[in-house]
Design a protein around this motif. Structure first.
Motif, PDB file in Angstrom:
ATOM      1  N   ASP A   7     -75.803  12.916  37.657  1.00  0.00           N
ATOM      2  CA  ASP A   7     -75.703  12.774  39.101  1.00  0.00           C
ATOM      3  C   ASP A   7     -74.645  11.744  39.453  1.00  0.00           C
ATOM      4  O   ASP A   7     -73.987  11.171  38.586  1.00  0.00           O
ATOM      5  CB  ASP A   7     -77.072  12.398  39.692  1.00  0.00           C
ATOM      6  CG  ASP A   7     -77.576  11.052  39.219  1.00  0.00           C
ATOM      7  OD1 ASP A   7     -78.800  10.893  39.120  1.00  0.00           O
ATOM      8  OD2 ASP A   7     -76.746  10.154  38.949  1.00  0.00           O
ATOM      9  N   ARG A  13     -81.083  13.684  33.900  1.00  0.00           N
ATOM     10  CA  ARG A  13     -82.465  14.063  34.146  1.00  0.00           C
ATOM     11  C   ARG A  13     -83.398  13.445  33.118  1.00  0.00           C
ATOM     12  O   ARG A  13     -84.529  13.118  33.419  1.00  0.00           O
ATOM     13  CB  ARG A  13     -82.578  15.590  34.150  1.00  0.00           C
ATOM     14  CG  ARG A  13     -82.042  16.185  35.437  1.00  0.00           C
ATOM     15  CD  ARG A  13     -82.152  17.668  35.449  1.00  0.00           C
ATOM     16  NE  ARG A  13     -81.200  18.259  34.499  1.00  0.00           N
ATOM     17  CZ  ARG A  13     -81.066  19.572  34.323  1.00  0.00           C
ATOM     18  NH1 ARG A  13     -81.801  20.400  34.998  1.00  0.00           N
ATOM     19  NH2 ARG A  13     -80.191  20.039  33.474  1.00  0.00           N
ATOM     20  N   HIS A  79     -87.538  23.265  41.937  1.00  0.00           N
ATOM     21  CA  HIS A  79     -86.461  22.298  41.759  1.00  0.00           C
ATOM     22  C   HIS A  79     -87.018  20.889  41.514  1.00  0.00           C
ATOM     23  O   HIS A  79     -86.458  20.113  40.730  1.00  0.00           O
ATOM     24  CB  HIS A  79     -85.545  22.299  42.978  1.00  0.00           C
ATOM     25  CG  HIS A  79     -84.564  23.429  42.976  1.00  0.00           C
ATOM     26  ND1 HIS A  79     -84.907  24.705  43.353  1.00  0.00           N
ATOM     27  CD2 HIS A  79     -83.249  23.479  42.630  1.00  0.00           C
ATOM     28  CE1 HIS A  79     -83.847  25.497  43.240  1.00  0.00           C
ATOM     29  NE2 HIS A  79     -82.832  24.779  42.819  1.00  0.00           N
ATOM     30  N   ARG A  83     -86.547  18.577  37.975  1.00  0.00           N
ATOM     31  CA  ARG A  83     -85.991  17.231  37.929  1.00  0.00           C
ATOM     32  C   ARG A  83     -86.907  16.287  37.148  1.00  0.00           C
ATOM     33  O   ARG A  83     -86.449  15.348  36.502  1.00  0.00           O
ATOM     34  CB  ARG A  83     -85.789  16.691  39.347  1.00  0.00           C
ATOM     35  CG  ARG A  83     -84.739  17.417  40.152  1.00  0.00           C
ATOM     36  CD  ARG A  83     -83.387  17.396  39.476  1.00  0.00           C
ATOM     37  NE  ARG A  83     -82.906  16.040  39.239  1.00  0.00           N
ATOM     38  CZ  ARG A  83     -82.011  15.709  38.314  1.00  0.00           C
ATOM     39  NH1 ARG A  83     -81.530  16.636  37.510  1.00  0.00           N
ATOM     40  NH2 ARG A  83     -81.603  14.465  38.187  1.00  0.00           N
ATOM     41  N   PRO A  86     -86.646  18.023  32.815  1.00  0.00           N
ATOM     42  CA  PRO A  86     -85.393  18.786  32.819  1.00  0.00           C
ATOM     43  C   PRO A  86     -85.093  19.498  31.508  1.00  0.00           C
ATOM     44  O   PRO A  86     -85.518  19.089  30.434  1.00  0.00           O
ATOM     45  CB  PRO A  86     -84.348  17.695  33.064  1.00  0.00           C
ATOM     46  CG  PRO A  86     -84.949  16.483  32.421  1.00  0.00           C
ATOM     47  CD  PRO A  86     -86.426  16.582  32.642  1.00  0.00           C
ATOM     48  N   ALA A 166     -78.271  16.891  42.088  1.00  0.00           N
ATOM     49  CA  ALA A 166     -79.253  16.197  41.261  1.00  0.00           C
ATOM     50  C   ALA A 166     -79.571  14.798  41.771  1.00  0.00           C
ATOM     51  O   ALA A 166     -80.742  14.392  41.842  1.00  0.00           O
ATOM     52  CB  ALA A 166     -78.743  16.126  39.816  1.00  0.00           C
ATOM     53  N   MET A 169     -81.760  14.869  44.966  1.00  0.00           N
ATOM     54  CA  MET A 169     -83.149  15.195  44.657  1.00  0.00           C
ATOM     55  C   MET A 169     -83.868  14.005  44.046  1.00  0.00           C
ATOM     56  O   MET A 169     -85.011  13.683  44.401  1.00  0.00           O
ATOM     57  CB  MET A 169     -83.220  16.388  43.694  1.00  0.00           C
ATOM     58  CG  MET A 169     -82.835  17.719  44.298  1.00  0.00           C
ATOM     59  SD  MET A 169     -83.060  19.051  43.095  1.00  0.00           S
ATOM     60  CE  MET A 169     -82.275  20.417  43.963  1.00  0.00           C
ATOM     61  N   ASP A 170     -83.196  13.332  43.116  1.00  0.00           N
ATOM     62  CA  ASP A 170     -83.792  12.165  42.457  1.00  0.00           C
ATOM     63  C   ASP A 170     -84.092  11.059  43.462  1.00  0.00           C
ATOM     64  O   ASP A 170     -85.116  10.376  43.372  1.00  0.00           O
ATOM     65  CB  ASP A 170     -82.855  11.634  41.372  1.00  0.00           C
ATOM     66  CG  ASP A 170     -82.786  12.548  40.156  1.00  0.00           C
ATOM     67  OD1 ASP A 170     -83.573  13.520  40.103  1.00  0.00           O
ATOM     68  OD2 ASP A 170     -81.959  12.288  39.268  1.00  0.00           O
TER      69      ASP A 170
END
Length: 252
Positions: A7, A13, A79, A83, A86, A166, A169-170
């Protein structure tokens, strides 16, 4: 996505897996969170998955949603769990292992409705060290949590959660873990813990419950699954690499 994809902050991940305190070795077997064996079995006791003639591996079971009413919410869940667990060079991630379908099946049963648990008041906000304290069922918590993930994505990035990169989302998942997202009747931290636990359960439960596709979760851990006996090798001092077996492969 592969392990090489990083990311924007350089957080992979697998790094996210570590920083959130998720130990993939925490569960090494059939720790199943609900009883839905009947939905995934034929009368002869075998799963509905079948075998892939080209690879010789068990094919993923027939997929159909039992809890989620639309694919969009299911896609957000997919999704999110990917995460948390992964795909990388060690093996498949949550999506490849069928974890989203495992969670969907569990939420449709006793796990989702808390059918076997005491759910009467009074209800007070519990401490972090305490167990289930909410008046909401797990199904209600998951619905709200997924809606909140989508809401946070729209508020922060004007995109749907499943369309984020990514790092984004994290960031949202970490906000849930840190209890920075307001939820009703439950803390976002508790929802994140529940989501993480369900993800690990789906990765390592017996495949008969729709997760751990092809027993690849067990294969990554070197776990043999459900063997009838070890009498023929128990005295051998050499390390034994055993092909795992599911409950569905056991003879009656």
């Amino acid at each position: 996505m592969t392990n090489d994809q990083k990311d924007q902050k350089g957080l992979s991940r697998r790094d996210f897996l570590k920083t959130t305190g998720i130990a993939t070795g925490a569960l090494v077997g059939g720790g199943v969170i609900g009883g839905l064996i009947g939905y995934n079995s034929k009368k002869d006791g075998k799963t509905t998955s079948g075998t892939n003639a080209e690879t010789g591996h068990e094919a993923p079971p027939a997929r159909g949603l039992m809890f989620f009413q639309n694919k969009y919410d299911f896609n957000v869940l997919s999704h999110a769990v990917e995460r948390i667990f992964p795909e990388d060079d060690l093996g498949p991630g949550a999506i490849g292992l069928g974890v989203p379908y495992f969670i969907d099946n569990q939420l449709a049963g006793n796990y989702g409705s808390n059918a076997r648990e005491y759910m009467q008041g009074p209800f007070f906000a519990g401490e972090a060290t305490q167990g289930y304290q909410s008046r909401l069922t797990r199904a209600e918590i998951f619905r709200q949590g997924i809606a909140k993930m989508e809401e946070e994505a729209q508020k922060r990035y004007q995109k749907g959660f499943a369309s984020l990169d990514a790092a984004q989302m994290d960031e949202i998942l970490t906000s849930f873990q840190k209890n920075d997202v307001e939820m009703k009747g439950v803390s976002s931290e508790f929802f994140f813990k529940m989501l993480r636990q369900a993800t690990l359960e789906g990765a390592y439960a017996d495949p008969i419950y729709s997760g751990n596709v092809n027993m690849d979760g067990w294969r990554m851990k070197g776990f043999p699954g459900h063997q009838m006996a070890y009498i023929n090798m128990i005295e051998d001092e050499k390390f034994q690499k055993i092909e795992p077996k599911s409950i569905s492969t056991m003879q009656h």
